[in-house]
Design an enzyme around this catalytic site. Structure first.
Site, PDB file in Angstrom:
ATOM      1  N   ILE A  88       0.879  -1.177   0.000  1.00 26.39           N
ATOM      2  CA  ILE A  88       0.000   0.000   0.000  1.00 26.39           C
ATOM      3  C   ILE A  88       0.913   1.223   0.000  1.00 26.39           C
ATOM      4  CG2 ILE A  88      -2.112  -0.982   1.001  1.00 26.39           C
ATOM      5  CD1 ILE A  88      -1.100   0.006   3.754  1.00 26.39           C
ATOM      6  N   MET A 180       8.505   3.673  -6.479  1.00 29.13           N
ATOM      7  CA  MET A 180       9.910   3.270  -6.398  1.00 29.13           C
ATOM      8  C   MET A 180      10.126   1.866  -5.821  1.00 29.13           C
ATOM      9  SD  MET A 180      11.508   6.948  -5.224  1.00 29.13           S
ATOM     10  CE  MET A 180      13.152   6.576  -5.793  1.00 29.13           C
ATOM     11  N   SER A 203      -0.518  10.543  -4.935  1.00 30.24           N
ATOM     12  CA  SER A 203      -0.164  11.603  -3.976  1.00 30.24           C
ATOM     13  C   SER A 203       0.280  12.874  -4.692  1.00 30.24           C
ATOM     14  CB  SER A 203       0.959  11.128  -3.060  1.00 30.24           C
ATOM     15  OG  SER A 203       2.102  10.811  -3.826  1.00 30.24           O
ATOM     16  N   ASP A 204       0.597  12.744  -5.973  1.00 32.02           N
ATOM     17  CA  ASP A 204       0.927  13.928  -6.751  1.00 32.02           C
ATOM     18  C   ASP A 204       0.708  13.602  -8.226  1.00 32.02           C
ATOM     19  OD1 ASP A 204       3.514  12.650  -5.390  1.00 32.02           O
ATOM     20  OD2 ASP A 204       3.983  12.996  -7.499  1.00 32.02           O
TER      21      ASP A 204
HETATM   22  N1  HPA Z   1       8.114   9.749  -8.084  1.00 34.01           N
HETATM   23  C1  HPA Z   1       8.517   8.588  -7.564  1.00 34.01           C
HETATM   24  N2  HPA Z   1       7.880   7.994  -6.573  1.00 34.01           N
HETATM   25  C2  HPA Z   1       6.774   8.579  -6.082  1.00 34.01           C
HETATM   26  C3  HPA Z   1       6.319   9.789  -6.588  1.00 34.01           C
HETATM   27  C4  HPA Z   1       7.016  10.394  -7.642  1.00 34.01           C
HETATM   28  O1  HPA Z   1       6.657  11.480  -8.136  1.00 34.01           O
HETATM   29  N3  HPA Z   1       5.210  10.126  -5.878  1.00 34.01           N
HETATM   30  C5  HPA Z   1       5.009   9.138  -4.985  1.00 34.01           C
HETATM   31  N4  HPA Z   1       5.946   8.202  -5.090  1.00 34.01           N
END
Ligand code: HPA
Length: 232
Positions: A88, A180, A203-204
């Site tokens: 998660i 990642m 998250s973005d």
């Molecule tokens: N890049 C890599 N891993 C991430 C990112 C991202 O922008 N956002 C959340 N995990």
């Protein structure tokens, strides 16, 4: 005890939720599990075991990135006999229409990881999700009316990069988001007959340049956590 996990034999459940952020492991445990106890504080990488709807489950922080994730997944499999791992986590979306908070389920993951290549290149392992776990998650989402997007993600070794447009090719190939960890989780799963699935919250959005706060990242979405716990 293993090198990085302080749990005694039998303290970790056969199914483990993993999270890059150890504080999210704590948050899930406090919010969703009963009868829980902490089995690991080594390196602040919290691990807990508890109960969800009568099912025994553990939640383990792994740290960010493929090398750190590989250490915890390896020890969970080899030292604690874990059979099922559900990640998660969070991802940066690379499709403009994906909004913050959207849940993404990874049916497979690409990677640029050198670690991955070192370990698996000649074995050509596919980094794909467990089919059964994936279909269970899709069914729970349908039943509970949780909005999900299922598709490919990309697991990168580099969060910061000189090339601002580096994801363009992957956006054009329909990849949903970037994180990642998952390609290594899936590769280790195929190698060791582990069932694995990654469920992420956006998250973005790297394309539209919108970002959640670090607190929002820690807590991610409760719907994602429920989805993961329902398929334990
Ligand atoms: N890049 C890599 N891993 C991430 C990112 C991202 O922008 N956002 C959340 N995990």
């Amino acid at each position: 005890m293993s090198l990085h996990i302080g749990a005694k034999s039998g303290e970790i459940a056969e199914t483990v939720l993993i999270s890059g952020d150890p504080l999210r492991a704590k948050y899930v445990t406090e919010k969703m599990l009963t009868d829980s106890f902490c089995y690991n504080e080594v390196r602040g990488m919290y691990g807990y075991t508890g109960t969800y709807n009568g099912k025994r489950v553990s939640v383990q922080g792994t740290g960010m990135g493929i090398p750190s994730t590989a250490i915890y997944v390896h020890e969970l499999i080899h030292e604690y006999g874990v059979k099922k791992i559900i990640r998660i986590g969070t991802c940066g979306a690379i499709q403009p229409e994906l909004e913050l908070g959207q849940i993404v389920i990874a049916d497979g993951s690409y990677t640029d990881s050198a670690t991955h290549l070192q370990n698996f290149r000649t074995m050509d392992l596919p980094a794909i999700a467990d089919e059964k776990l994936l279909s269970q998650a899709v069914e729970v989402a349908k039943k509970d009316k949780i909005s999900i997007k299922v598709g490919k993600i990309f697991s990168t070794d580099t969060f910061y990069h000189d090339n601002g447009n580096r994801w363009e090719r992957w956006t054009n190939n329909g990849v949903l988001g970037v994180e990642m960890e998952s390609s290594m989780l899936y590769a280790l799963a195929s190698k060791h007959s582990l069932q694995a699935l990654t469920i992420l919250t956006v998250s973005d959005n790297i394309i539209t340049k919108t970002y959640a706060s670090s607190k929002d990242r820690e807590q991610a979405s409760l719907a994602m956590m429920r989805l993961a716990l329902e398929i334990v």
